[in-house]
Motif scaffolding. Sequence first.
Motif, PDB file in Angstrom:
ATOM      1  N   TYR A  58       1.842  -5.036   2.844  1.00 29.33           N
ATOM      2  CA  TYR A  58       0.413  -4.708   2.856  1.00 29.33           C
ATOM      3  C   TYR A  58       0.091  -3.842   4.070  1.00 29.33           C
ATOM      4  O   TYR A  58       0.647  -4.036   5.152  1.00 29.33           O
ATOM      5  CB  TYR A  58      -0.433  -5.980   2.879  1.00 29.33           C
ATOM      6  N   ASP A  59      -0.804  -2.888   3.885  1.00 32.12           N
ATOM      7  CA  ASP A  59      -1.261  -2.031   4.966  1.00 32.12           C
ATOM      8  C   ASP A  59      -1.944  -2.889   6.030  1.00 32.12           C
ATOM      9  O   ASP A  59      -2.829  -3.700   5.710  1.00 32.12           O
ATOM     10  CB  ASP A  59      -2.242  -0.985   4.423  1.00 32.12           C
ATOM     11  N   SER A  66       0.818  -1.541   0.173  1.00 32.60           N
ATOM     12  CA  SER A  66       1.287  -0.183   0.441  1.00 32.60           C
ATOM     13  C   SER A  66       2.674   0.085  -0.152  1.00 32.60           C
ATOM     14  O   SER A  66       2.968   1.209  -0.531  1.00 32.60           O
ATOM     15  CB  SER A  66       1.285   0.098   1.943  1.00 32.60           C
ATOM     16  N   SER A  84       4.526   3.112  -4.135  1.00 32.31           N
ATOM     17  CA  SER A  84       3.863   3.023  -2.833  1.00 32.31           C
ATOM     18  C   SER A  84       2.473   3.632  -2.929  1.00 32.31           C
ATOM     19  O   SER A  84       2.215   4.492  -3.769  1.00 32.31           O
ATOM     20  CB  SER A  84       4.683   3.740  -1.756  1.00 32.31           C
ATOM     21  N   ASP A  86      -0.424   5.232  -0.220  1.00 35.37           N
ATOM     22  CA  ASP A  86      -0.638   5.661   1.164  1.00 35.37           C
ATOM     23  C   ASP A  86      -2.034   6.241   1.341  1.00 35.37           C
ATOM     24  O   ASP A  86      -2.639   6.710   0.385  1.00 35.37           O
ATOM     25  CB  ASP A  86       0.296   6.809   1.555  1.00 35.37           C
TER      26      ASP A  86
END
Length: 91
Positions: A58-59, A66, A84, A86
């Motif tokens: 996870y971001d 992510s 993914s 971004d």
Amino acid sequence: MFMVVVNSTGDVVSAVYLEGSQSPGTLANLDDVITVQDALGEIQRAFDEDADDIDVTYDAVGGFPSIVRIDWDKRIADEETSFSIDDVIVL
């Protein structure tokens, strides 16, 4: 890599290939686009269907998934799912 525009109801309204992609500046097929909501749904489906391996990063800032890697059945080759996400910007 795409730049994706999603409206307030979560529908993808456009996706354009970015510089460095196969066709920069051209519209992408919307069926090829994965949104954060799609990613969360695929992660939930992996848990619901008891996938053999679920790996999600996870971001740290945005909290969205992510990097997602799912191995549905370790005994079968080439049935894995990975993608993914971004540079998410919420407008």
